[in-house]
Design an enzyme around this catalytic site. Structure first.
Site, short mmCIF file in Angstrom:
data_model
loop_
_atom_site.label_atom_id
_atom_site.label_comp_id
_atom_site.label_asym_id
_atom_site.label_seq_id
_atom_site.Cartn_x
_atom_site.Cartn_y
_atom_site.Cartn_z
N ASN A 44 9.70 8.14 -54.65
CA ASN A 44 8.53 8.87 -54.13
C ASN A 44 7.62 9.32 -55.27
OD1 ASN A 44 8.43 9.39 -51.08
ND2 ASN A 44 10.60 9.69 -51.55
N MET A 62 17.28 17.64 -55.48
CA MET A 62 18.39 18.00 -54.60
C MET A 62 19.04 19.33 -55.03
SD MET A 62 17.87 15.56 -52.64
CE MET A 62 19.19 15.28 -51.47
N ARG A 63 18.23 20.39 -55.03
CA ARG A 63 18.74 21.72 -55.36
C ARG A 63 18.21 22.71 -54.34
NH1 ARG A 63 22.56 23.14 -58.73
NH2 ARG A 63 21.52 25.13 -58.99
N ILE A 64 19.07 23.63 -53.92
CA ILE A 64 18.59 24.72 -53.08
C ILE A 64 17.90 25.72 -54.01
CG2 ILE A 64 19.33 26.67 -51.64
CD1 ILE A 64 21.56 24.81 -50.59
N HIS A 71 11.18 15.39 -46.70
CA HIS A 71 12.55 15.36 -46.18
C HIS A 71 12.68 14.15 -45.26
CE1 HIS A 71 16.44 16.89 -45.04
NE2 HIS A 71 16.13 16.64 -43.78
N ASP A 115 14.75 23.01 -45.97
CA ASP A 115 14.14 21.94 -45.19
C ASP A 115 13.37 22.49 -43.99
OD1 ASP A 115 15.14 20.03 -46.95
OD2 ASP A 115 17.02 19.88 -45.85
C1 GAR Z 1 14.04 10.64 -50.35
O1 GAR Z 1 14.44 9.94 -49.21
C2 GAR Z 1 13.69 12.08 -50.00
O2 GAR Z 1 13.09 12.20 -48.74
C3 GAR Z 1 15.04 12.75 -50.02
O3 GAR Z 1 15.69 12.18 -51.12
C4 GAR Z 1 15.22 10.84 -51.31
C5 GAR Z 1 14.80 10.71 -52.75
O4 GAR Z 1 14.45 9.38 -53.06
N1 GAR Z 1 14.93 14.17 -50.11
C6 GAR Z 1 15.76 15.02 -49.50
O5 GAR Z 1 16.72 14.67 -48.85
C7 GAR Z 1 15.40 16.50 -49.69
N2 GAR Z 1 16.06 17.32 -48.73
P1 GAR Z 1 13.55 9.07 -54.31
O6 GAR Z 1 14.22 9.78 -55.50
O7 GAR Z 1 13.64 7.57 -54.46
O8 GAR Z 1 12.17 9.58 -54.05
#
Ligand code: GAR
Length: 205
Positions: A14, A90-92, A109, A145
């Site tokens: 992303n 990925m951290r709260i 999300h 989220d």
């Molecule tokens: C993505 O699918 C994003 O939506 C998710 O992690 C992935 C990261 O992919 N985020 C979450 O789950 C947050 N709660 P990326 O590192 O290739 O962008």
């Protein structure tokens, strides 16, 4: 020129979509830095190759969430951000951190919130038998989220889907809606007004 700071924990696809769109569409913004809580995040290399400053604040080096968040905020603020973009971070986050960036902290999300907050969203969507799944871009609040929704993308769920096929279909949509949302915010067409997202065709003065 607005400053965007992107936070990642891993692959950073992303982040890459945002870096690419910002350059290709000549946004009035620069990606000022990419910061990770993991030194081995693949996305850090991608960002460095694109000539973007990178930094790591390893959560394992701090005794608790609040002290990590304080160090992270210090690093973010060094780059004077107008917008902080969580892209697979990925951290709260602690209440103090979220409050510090109120109105300028964005997340994506991989589900149609408020369905399936938390982890393993694709597996849970398949288990629930939903016909439609998707992704949500939202401003961050103190609830995980959750927060005012900027945009959503819907994808169909097919009978022969497995977690990977569904995840890939959702991810393609993430790469479309996240850059669009970030662009709308840096151009002043999308903004947070209290608990509501306001959109206008033209930028606010
Ligand atoms: C993505 O699918 C994003 O939506 C998710 O992690 C992935 C990261 O992919 N985020 C979450 O789950 C947050 N709660 P990326 O590192 O290739 O962008």
């Amino acid at each position: 020129m607005k400053n965007i700071v992107i936070l990642i924990s891993g692959r950073g696809s992303n982040m890459e979509a945002i870096i690419h769109a910002a350059a290709a569409e000549k946004w009035p913004a620069r990606i000022a830095a990419v910061i990770s809580n993991r030194a081995d995040a693949v996305g850090l290399r991608t960002a460095a190759l694109a000539g973007i400053p990178t930094a790591t604040v390893e959560h394992g080096n701090y005794p608790d969430r609040v002290s990590f968040d304080r160090a992270l905020a210090e690093q973010i603020d060094f780059f004077q951000p107008d917008l902080v973009v969580l892209a697979g971070f990925m951290r709260i986050l602690s209440a103090g951190f979220v409050e510090h960036y109120r109105g300028c902290l964005l997340n994506i999300h991989p589900s149609l919130l408020p369905s399936f907050p938390g982890l393993s969203t694709h597996r849970r969507a398949l288990e629930a038998g939903v016909r439609f799944h998707g992704a949500t871009v939202h401003f961050v609040t103190q609830t995980l989220d959750h927060g005012p929704i900027v945009d959503q993308a819907v994808v169909p769920v097919f009978e022969d889907d497995v977690e990977e096929t569904l995840a890939q279909r959702v991810l393609s949509e993430e790469h479309r809606i996240y850059p669009e949302a970030v662009r709308g915010i840096v151009e002043g067409r999308i903004r947070l007004d209290g608990d509501h997202v306001r959109r206008s065709v033209r930028a606010a003065d």
